[in-house]
Design an enzyme around this catalytic site. Structure first.
Site, mmCIF file in Angstrom:
data_model
loop_
_atom_site.group_PDB
_atom_site.id
_atom_site.type_symbol
_atom_site.label_atom_id
_atom_site.label_comp_id
_atom_site.label_asym_id
_atom_site.label_seq_id
_atom_site.Cartn_x
_atom_site.Cartn_y
_atom_site.Cartn_z
ATOM 1 N N LYS A 102 0.833 -1.211 0.000
ATOM 2 C CA LYS A 102 0.000 0.000 0.000
ATOM 3 C C LYS A 102 0.867 1.260 0.000
ATOM 4 C CE LYS A 102 -2.914 0.581 3.549
ATOM 5 N NZ LYS A 102 -2.680 1.877 4.215
ATOM 6 N N ARG A 149 -8.876 12.160 12.458
ATOM 7 C CA ARG A 149 -7.438 11.954 12.711
ATOM 8 C C ARG A 149 -6.668 13.280 12.682
ATOM 9 N NH1 ARG A 149 -5.440 6.935 9.191
ATOM 10 N NH2 ARG A 149 -3.621 7.188 10.549
ATOM 11 N N ARG A 201 -6.195 1.896 17.943
ATOM 12 C CA ARG A 201 -6.053 0.437 17.781
ATOM 13 C C ARG A 201 -5.848 -0.295 19.103
ATOM 14 N NH1 ARG A 201 -2.925 0.331 11.882
ATOM 15 N NH2 ARG A 201 -4.887 0.383 10.731
ATOM 16 N N ARG A 260 -7.518 -3.144 9.575
ATOM 17 C CA ARG A 260 -6.628 -4.084 10.268
ATOM 18 C C ARG A 260 -7.285 -4.663 11.522
ATOM 19 N NH1 ARG A 260 -2.413 -3.576 6.852
ATOM 20 N NH2 ARG A 260 -1.844 -1.456 6.282
ATOM 21 N N ASP A 294 1.945 -1.190 11.916
ATOM 22 C CA ASP A 294 0.627 -1.645 11.458
ATOM 23 C C ASP A 294 0.334 -3.090 11.869
ATOM 24 O OD1 ASP A 294 0.052 0.793 10.311
ATOM 25 O OD2 ASP A 294 0.870 0.241 8.356
ATOM 26 N N GLN A 320 4.603 9.207 7.217
ATOM 27 C CA GLN A 320 3.680 10.075 6.471
ATOM 28 C C GLN A 320 4.107 11.537 6.596
ATOM 29 O OE1 GLN A 320 -0.230 9.172 7.943
ATOM 30 N NE2 GLN A 320 -0.207 7.096 7.113
HETATM 31 C C1 S3P Z 1 2.532 4.720 6.188
HETATM 32 C C2 S3P Z 1 3.075 5.100 7.383
HETATM 33 C C3 S3P Z 1 2.540 4.677 8.676
HETATM 34 C C4 S3P Z 1 1.607 3.469 8.555
HETATM 35 C C5 S3P Z 1 0.655 3.644 7.405
HETATM 36 C C6 S3P Z 1 1.400 3.774 6.099
HETATM 37 C C7 S3P Z 1 3.127 5.234 4.943
HETATM 38 O O1 S3P Z 1 1.831 5.749 9.253
HETATM 39 O O2 S3P Z 1 0.890 3.296 9.753
HETATM 40 O O3 S3P Z 1 -0.210 2.507 7.316
HETATM 41 O O4 S3P Z 1 2.840 4.690 3.862
HETATM 42 O O5 S3P Z 1 3.906 6.190 5.038
HETATM 43 P P1 S3P Z 1 2.559 6.901 10.118
HETATM 44 O O6 S3P Z 1 3.444 7.634 9.220
HETATM 45 O O7 S3P Z 1 1.439 7.748 10.636
HETATM 46 O O8 S3P Z 1 3.274 6.164 11.186
#
Ligand code: S3P
Length: 450
Positions: A28, A129, A358, A403, A327, A176
């Site tokens: 993803k 969020r 979660r 999840r 995750d 992210q």
């Molecule tokens: C992701 C970063 C993670 C993860 C999310 C995908 C990404 O989140 O939990 O499912 O693709 O950069 P965070 O950056 O909030 O930790």
């Protein structure tokens, strides 16, 4: 009651051995990034193995709203005709990112230093969020943002008219946030310099480099320093998306706790920023082996064989491992419920701001089914009495979180009584063929007629 007016209620029943070879859909994180980088590049990016989950399809639609062309060709390959850095057009309507925190945060970063405005929204989960973690540092580039209280969506972003590159220490372990700021830095003059105290998934850094961006990563005494040169041009690429280790975690953990199981899951990345779960399962006594270890597209990959593991024991999962398996804690807690002793998971505050809280969601469903759970703000602990000792018999709520839904479906496969799950529809966001794939392995999953 479910937050969804059209929930998919399912039942998971005790299952006999799971057997087979499982083909896991595309990653993803890499899928979102390949669409966004493709849209920012000059020329046509071709993507094979793109995850066709709802989250990624929402990102594809958003890239079209910002002016890129995105099409799937007859061979199943996705083609993105990019508009170049700084070339995004202003969307004519609200951009709906559905359930995806990754989608919305990365896209906000990608448009933030272009002189356009855009309004973003999502579903009930996404609109609750926190977005300040991305918006606060973006303001330093010269961005303005107007959202709901506590920085929540819907939110209008006014892209910086004269962006200024930033130097910033990312305060939360979040790929992210890091990625949003790197994407914003692409259209700012000079160097954007980020410090990351805990290493998070590094797909953005790897992919930006392969698209031709001048980006440097250095290990420093208290973390990593990432320097990105602005006004870099991205050159279109052919991207092959590997299978998603976070999705693979579900059938693998199921095989570990369902008696007599043996499955093979090919082509899983063991990138150290994603592989914490596998280390943890081995420490708990899981029977996993890594076969055909090799390198593909710069990522270490292997085929994983997972077998029933009758003697799992509870362990302490250290906080420094959290980012590499963030995750996977919901499904790990299901394994922990089938281990002997207590599994303590520390340094996991971020779990409280995912698609759901979660820790709270898993604790509620596990307790309802007879499992003992303790929790604090940034830790939790699950105590088990060995394989097959979970009573089951209760309904679990998924709170619009894919999840959580998949974790409770797996819990039911080794529980004494049937477990019901109030809404499995969110599974389509990341793993659309999950139920069929698990049934093919032998999992006893039923749709409940309402
Ligand atoms: C992701 C970063 C993670 C993860 C999310 C995908 C990404 O989140 O939990 O499912 O693709 O950069 P965070 O950056 O909030 O930790």
């Amino acid at each position: 009651m479910s937050l969804n007016p059209n929930p998919i209620v399912m039942r998971a029943l005790s299952s006999k051995s799971l057997k087979g070879i499982v083909s896991i859909p595309g990653d993803k994180s890499i899928s979102h990034r390949s669409l966004i980088l493709g849209a920012l590049a000059i020329g046509q990016t071709k993507i094979t193995g793109l995850l066709e989950g709802q989250d990624v399809l929402d990102t594809a639609r958003a890239m079209v709203a910002f002016g890129a062309q995105v099409k799937k060709n007859e061979g199943g390959e996705w083609c993105v005709d990019g508009v170049g850095v700084g070339g995004f057009a202003e969307p004519s309507t609200v951009v709906d990112c559905g359930n995806s925190g990754t989608g919305v945060r990365l896209i906000i970063g990608a448009m933030a230093t272009t002189p356009i405005n855009a309004t973003f929204t999502g579903d009930h989960s996404l609109n609750s969020r926190p977005m300040e973690r991305v918006i606060d540092p973006l303001r330093k580039f010269g961005v303005a943002a107007f959202g709901r209280s506590k920085g929540r969506l819907p939110m209008t972003i006014v892209g910086a008219r004269s962006p200024i590159p930033i130097q910033y220490t990312v305060p939360v372990p979040s790929a992210q946030v890091k990625s949003a700021l790197l994407l914003a830095g692409l259209n700012a003059p000079g160097d954007t310099i980020l410090t990351e105290k805990e290493m998070t998934r590094d797909h953005t850094e790897r992919m930006l480099s392969s698209f031709g961006v001048d980006l440097k990563v250095e290990d420093i005494p208290n973390g990593r320093l990432i320097t990105l040169s602005g006004y870099s041009e991205l050159k279109s690429q052919n991207v092959r998306v590997p299978s998603d280790p976070s999705s693979a975690a579900f059938p693998i953990c199921a095989a570990v706790i369902v008696e007599g199981s043996e499955i093979i899951v090919p082509n899983i990345t063991l990138n150290e920023t994603r592989a914490g779960l596998y280390k943890t399962l081995i420490e708990m006594g899981a029977n996993l082996s890594f076969e055909n270890e090799r390198e593909e597209s710069g990522e270490p990959v292997a085929d994983i064989r997972a077998c029933f593991s009758p003697n799992l024991k509870g362990i302490e999962v250290p906080p420094e491992r959290a980012a590499s398996m963030i995750d996977e804690y919901p499904i790990l807690s299901v394994v922990a419920a089938n281990a002997s002793g207590k599994t303590t998971m520390k340094g996991v505050k971020e779990l409280r701001v995912k698609e759901s809280d979660r820790i709270d969601a898993m604790a509620k469903g596990l307790r309802a089914n007879g499992v003992s759970v303790e929790e604090g703000e940034d830790w939790w602990a699950v105590s088990g009495n060995g394989i097959g000792t979970v009573q089951g018999g209760s309904m679990c709520q998924t709170f619009l979180d894919h999840r959580i839904a998949m974790s409770f479906l797996i819990l039911g496969l080794s529980s004494q009584k049937t477990i019901e799950i109030d809404d499995c529809s969110p599974i389509k966001t990341s793993f659309p063929n999950f139920v069929d794939l698990m049934r093919d392995l032998g999992a006893n999953l039923e749709l409940r007629d309402l």
